[in-house]
Design a protein around this motif. Sequence first.
Motif, short mmCIF file in Angstrom:
data_model
loop_
_atom_site.label_atom_id
_atom_site.label_comp_id
_atom_site.label_asym_id
_atom_site.label_seq_id
_atom_site.Cartn_x
_atom_site.Cartn_y
_atom_site.Cartn_z
N GLY A 302 2.24 -13.59 5.38
CA GLY A 302 2.17 -13.43 3.94
C GLY A 302 0.95 -14.12 3.37
O GLY A 302 0.06 -14.56 4.10
N PRO A 303 0.88 -14.27 2.04
CA PRO A 303 -0.30 -14.88 1.43
C PRO A 303 -0.48 -16.35 1.77
O PRO A 303 -1.60 -16.87 1.73
CB PRO A 303 -0.05 -14.68 -0.07
CG PRO A 303 1.41 -14.43 -0.20
CD PRO A 303 1.84 -13.76 1.05
N GLY A 304 0.61 -17.04 2.13
CA GLY A 304 0.50 -18.46 2.43
C GLY A 304 0.56 -18.82 3.89
O GLY A 304 0.49 -20.00 4.25
N ARG A 332 10.34 -10.46 0.08
CA ARG A 332 10.85 -11.33 -1.01
C ARG A 332 9.80 -11.55 -2.11
O ARG A 332 9.51 -12.67 -2.53
CB ARG A 332 11.33 -12.66 -0.45
CG ARG A 332 12.48 -12.50 0.54
CD ARG A 332 13.10 -13.82 0.94
NE ARG A 332 14.16 -13.63 1.90
CZ ARG A 332 15.42 -13.27 1.61
NH1 ARG A 332 15.75 -13.06 0.34
NH2 ARG A 332 16.32 -13.11 2.57
N GLY A 333 9.23 -10.44 -2.54
CA GLY A 333 8.32 -10.49 -3.68
C GLY A 333 6.87 -10.77 -3.35
O GLY A 333 6.03 -10.84 -4.26
N GLU A 334 6.54 -10.98 -2.07
CA GLU A 334 5.16 -11.21 -1.68
C GLU A 334 4.77 -10.24 -0.58
O GLU A 334 5.48 -10.10 0.41
CB GLU A 334 4.96 -12.64 -1.18
CG GLU A 334 5.15 -13.70 -2.26
CD GLU A 334 4.85 -15.10 -1.75
OE1 GLU A 334 4.40 -15.92 -2.55
OE2 GLU A 334 5.07 -15.35 -0.55
N THR A 431 -1.94 -12.61 4.93
CA THR A 431 -2.22 -11.28 4.39
C THR A 431 -2.66 -11.44 2.94
O THR A 431 -1.98 -12.10 2.14
CB THR A 431 -0.99 -10.37 4.45
OG1 THR A 431 -0.65 -10.13 5.82
CG2 THR A 431 -1.26 -9.03 3.78
N LEU A 432 -3.78 -10.84 2.60
CA LEU A 432 -4.30 -10.87 1.24
C LEU A 432 -4.12 -9.51 0.60
O LEU A 432 -4.57 -8.49 1.13
CB LEU A 432 -5.78 -11.25 1.25
CG LEU A 432 -6.49 -11.30 -0.10
CD1 LEU A 432 -5.92 -12.41 -0.97
CD2 LEU A 432 -7.99 -11.50 0.09
N ALA A 433 -3.41 -9.47 -0.53
CA ALA A 433 -3.25 -8.23 -1.30
C ALA A 433 -4.34 -8.19 -2.36
O ALA A 433 -4.41 -9.10 -3.21
CB ALA A 433 -1.87 -8.17 -1.93
N VAL A 434 -5.18 -7.17 -2.33
CA VAL A 434 -6.29 -7.04 -3.27
C VAL A 434 -5.93 -5.97 -4.28
O VAL A 434 -5.91 -4.78 -3.97
CB VAL A 434 -7.60 -6.67 -2.54
CG1 VAL A 434 -8.77 -6.64 -3.52
CG2 VAL A 434 -7.88 -7.65 -1.41
N SER A 435 -5.61 -6.39 -5.51
CA SER A 435 -5.17 -5.46 -6.54
C SER A 435 -5.70 -5.92 -7.90
O SER A 435 -5.33 -6.99 -8.38
CB SER A 435 -3.64 -5.38 -6.58
OG SER A 435 -3.21 -4.51 -7.59
N PRO A 436 -6.60 -5.13 -8.47
CA PRO A 436 -7.14 -3.88 -7.94
C PRO A 436 -8.28 -4.15 -6.96
O PRO A 436 -8.98 -5.17 -7.09
CB PRO A 436 -7.66 -3.17 -9.19
CG PRO A 436 -8.09 -4.28 -10.09
CD PRO A 436 -7.11 -5.40 -9.85
N PRO A 437 -8.50 -3.26 -6.03
CA PRO A 437 -9.66 -3.38 -5.15
C PRO A 437 -10.91 -2.92 -5.89
O PRO A 437 -10.81 -2.39 -7.00
CB PRO A 437 -9.31 -2.44 -3.99
CG PRO A 437 -8.46 -1.39 -4.63
CD PRO A 437 -7.68 -2.10 -5.70
#
Length: 501
Positions: A302-304, A332-334, A431-437
């Motif tokens: 996840g992100p952390g 769980r939301g991430e 994992t990095l979520a890029v929004s918006p890319p």
Amino acid sequence: MKQRAPLTLAAVTAALAAVTGIASLTAPAAPAADGKKTAAARMPVERSTLVCPAPSSSDIADTAYTSYTPGAAPGAKAEAKGTGKGAARLTGATKEAKAVLEPKEPGKPVGATSSGSEAPALTGTAEGALAPGWTVQQTTKVAVGRARGVLGTACGVPGTDFWFPAVGTSKGREDYVHLTNPDDTAAEVDVKLFGPEGPVKAEPGRDRITIAPKSSQRLLLSTLAPDTQLADVTAHVTTRSGRIGASVQVAEDGVGTDWLAPSTDPAGSLVLPGIPSDATSVRLVAFAPGEEDADLSIRLAGPGGSLSPAGSEALHLKAGMTASVDLKDVTRGEAGSLLLAPTDAKKAVPVVAALRVVRGSGAKQELGFIPASGPVGARATVADNRTGENATVLYVTAPGKADAKVRVTASPGTEGGEPESKEIQVKAGTTLAVSPPPAPSGGKGSYALTLETLSGGPVHASRTLTLPHEGVPMFTVQPFTDDRSTVLVPKAVQDLSVPTE
């Protein structure tokens, strides 16, 4: 020892004439005339072939095609002969072979649309400057009906061996494998199913299909074994002769529909990138195709950082049998990516895997799939991205012990605009979520996203395209995989020597 007859002057002269001026191909590290070793050069590929399945059997289906070639390939030493100009053409896999897309130059995406159930499977070839990294995305939206939803797939490279974990033959499922032959000779194809108890015995003659040249067929998987209903199955598609493009179209009553792309080749460790943060149900389906059982650890990046899902830390796979794990709302939301690795590093057994992902609830559910995929490598592209709130979300994962830097480049839109780039850092194990890319500046229409690994890694990535409809989070997920836009070409040297023995 028997002696050879001596060479005459005429024979020597003839031999020299035969070899003079001809450059012979040597191994990548063969010694040159000066005694130094010469390395193979990395050159752009000169020809690419892609296959797209027939998009839908629904009369109200709307399909968008987007073609894109990124341009100069990273790491290429120089343009290969003939790549200064290029041509590409995507046509129906039918006798009529009408053109659907004909891109003219790299760096600019080209789009086309079709409606209804008559749109055929497509085959296409790009040559010269349009070949390196050529990508075509097919996105279909069906607003209502039993198979309503968004179906997305990157048109695939034809091959001879495909694994599809997470197919089903149970009541309420309609899973069709689409087989398309791009060549001028027939292809003979075998389709085998493996369930929780091992191989599924097929009705005689149903699991072998002949695909005529330049044509496509689809096979309802449940008809291979009509008396067997299984929720989690692995399909193995191989060719006895020829090559094909293969994809599975899944429709599940009350849930949704999407394409299931093949899993990456069997490997001891796998990455399944890009589980949306709002996933309400996630199920892992895996299969060990060899003769050894596999014991896998399951971690969510996840992100952390990475952690093991409570109660689902490991999976035992019996050889030749499909197994599944219900991970529920594991994110769980991430947003995150699933990492599979052998519990014993000294005993890595090759496996294949895919995730069945559901977003929404009740009558507002939608279905998507995330197959295990290979790393981005030098460069990878996914076409048909769209602007708008959360329409496109990019997920980038560094599953190993090294941080990574990636360049993300948005192409111009299909209706103009200028490209935009951004460099991003991804910490190891996250994992990095890029929004918006990144998105093109100015212009309109869909656009392509290209990823390049700049340092560290390896890096795995996917994108989610969400096109909501009447409260249903219709979506599709496509992984980024190395576009193989370059190839090692052995160094050519002149060799005028004449063997004497």
